[in-house]
Design a protein around this motif. Sequence first.
Motif, short mmCIF file in Angstrom:
data_model
loop_
_atom_site.label_atom_id
_atom_site.label_comp_id
_atom_site.label_asym_id
_atom_site.label_seq_id
_atom_site.Cartn_x
_atom_site.Cartn_y
_atom_site.Cartn_z
N SER A 17 -17.88 -0.13 8.65
CA SER A 17 -17.70 -1.53 8.22
C SER A 17 -18.99 -2.33 8.13
CB SER A 17 -16.73 -2.23 9.18
OG SER A 17 -17.37 -2.44 10.44
N GLY A 23 -15.86 -4.04 3.82
CA GLY A 23 -14.57 -3.82 3.19
C GLY A 23 -14.56 -2.60 2.27
N GLU A 36 -9.09 -1.61 -2.99
CA GLU A 36 -7.66 -1.54 -2.71
C GLU A 36 -7.07 -0.14 -2.81
OE1 GLU A 36 -5.51 -3.59 -1.51
OE2 GLU A 36 -6.90 -5.24 -1.31
N ALA A 84 -6.95 1.64 0.31
CA ALA A 84 -6.08 1.05 1.33
C ALA A 84 -4.62 1.25 1.02
CB ALA A 84 -6.37 -0.44 1.45
N VAL A 105 -2.71 -3.04 4.85
CA VAL A 105 -4.17 -3.08 4.84
C VAL A 105 -4.60 -4.04 3.73
CG1 VAL A 105 -6.30 -1.77 4.62
CG2 VAL A 105 -4.29 -0.70 5.65
N ARG A 106 -5.35 -5.05 4.11
CA ARG A 106 -5.89 -6.01 3.14
C ARG A 106 -7.41 -5.92 3.19
NH1 ARG A 106 -2.31 -10.86 5.78
NH2 ARG A 106 -0.23 -9.96 5.39
N SER A 107 -7.97 -5.53 2.07
CA SER A 107 -9.41 -5.35 2.04
C SER A 107 -9.93 -5.47 0.62
CB SER A 107 -9.79 -3.99 2.62
OG SER A 107 -11.20 -3.84 2.67
N GLY A 133 -14.53 -7.88 4.02
CA GLY A 133 -13.96 -7.45 5.28
C GLY A 133 -12.61 -6.76 5.12
N THR A 134 -11.99 -6.46 6.25
CA THR A 134 -10.72 -5.71 6.25
C THR A 134 -9.79 -6.28 7.31
OG1 THR A 134 -11.86 -3.69 5.56
CG2 THR A 134 -9.67 -3.43 6.53
#
Length: 400
Positions: free
Chosen positions: A313, A339, A342, A345, A370-372, A377-378
């Motif tokens: 990261s 990050g 998508e 993720a 998972v949002r990145s 960031g993540t």
Amino acid sequence: MSELTVADPLRGRMLRSARFALHLITVLLAVVTAFRAAAVGVPLLPALMLPGIFLGWYGAGAAFASGRFARWWLFGLGAIWFVMLAVSAEFVWLSFPLLLLAGHLLRAWASIAFAVPVLAAAILAPILHQSSITFAHIAGPLLGGGFALAISLGYDALLRDAVERDRLIASLVRARDEMAALQEELAQTQREAGATHERTRLARDLHDTIAQELSSMAILARSEDVERMPQIESLAQHSLTDLRRIVAALAPAELEGSALAAAIERMLDALRSDTGIDVSLEIDPALSALPTPVEVVFLRVAQSALANVRQHSDANAVRVGLAMAEGSARLTVADDGVGFSEPAAAPGGSSYGLSAMRSRLHEFAGDLQVRSATGEGTVLIASVPVSAVPVSSVPGEAQA
């Protein structure tokens, strides 16, 4: 002579005994009627020769005739008997074995059709030979012949029932054997499925623990900083502890004697000490004690997520939260790192770590979000409905 076979040894002996009795009666009647025919004036040669022909044909059929040929053999035997009646009425007594054979070799209607001319001949024979007719000459053949035919038909029906029963028993035995074979195949399939599940569990455990820690050790070793040696030794010792736990299939070592929050706090302290990343842990005050299976799953998810933060990261801060929302326990891991895109993720993405997390959570009807995005960031959110988790169920962890 019989078209039926019986598997039961006792019934087989009874059948052989009945056949022997029929043969014995036939021979005795043939001998007795031969001497009686000679005694009433029949020339000796035909009196002895005709019963001999009758017994010869009878013996040949008893030894070799079967199926359709047995029926024709019976008709031939009846024809010989009619010739004998034309010579002497004494041979009428041989109608009894004929009727016994008819009930055994012919179907019910055919045996009755066969019995009618036989009984008629037995009654009319004394008249043809100018003997005085009495009630016994009529009642004797009718009662005796009818009784012999009824016994034969009844015995044959019992024999057929016995054969059908044996066939059904054999069918049941085959079905039982097939069922046993299917059960063994099912058990083998279940064993193979269990072995596959166990291999998957071990792969996840090795990735979430030893592989991540060895990777951290490699990063620390490449720094060539002597002061990092205690951290490397600590990671090595921790990896050894995890390896022993995996081999023994025990509960996670991090949860022994402590709660989930304390275990995650230790991992965060180690992350801050090793990398300088600012860490924080937020616990919802309303969060009650979680079932052990949920703690195990969240521990592994947090372990894998923090390992990704450490290695990939390039983050300055990471925040971990534990909360309860709408009947589901929720673990959140958020960082301010680089990050990623998508597709990685999304479910089915190429990351083995994310796939392993989802697999663990799905075992308890859980979910992973998972949002990145690159440079933003993540945020990783794992949730498990607590009500759906049996207290004693820990697939792949507490159960070996």
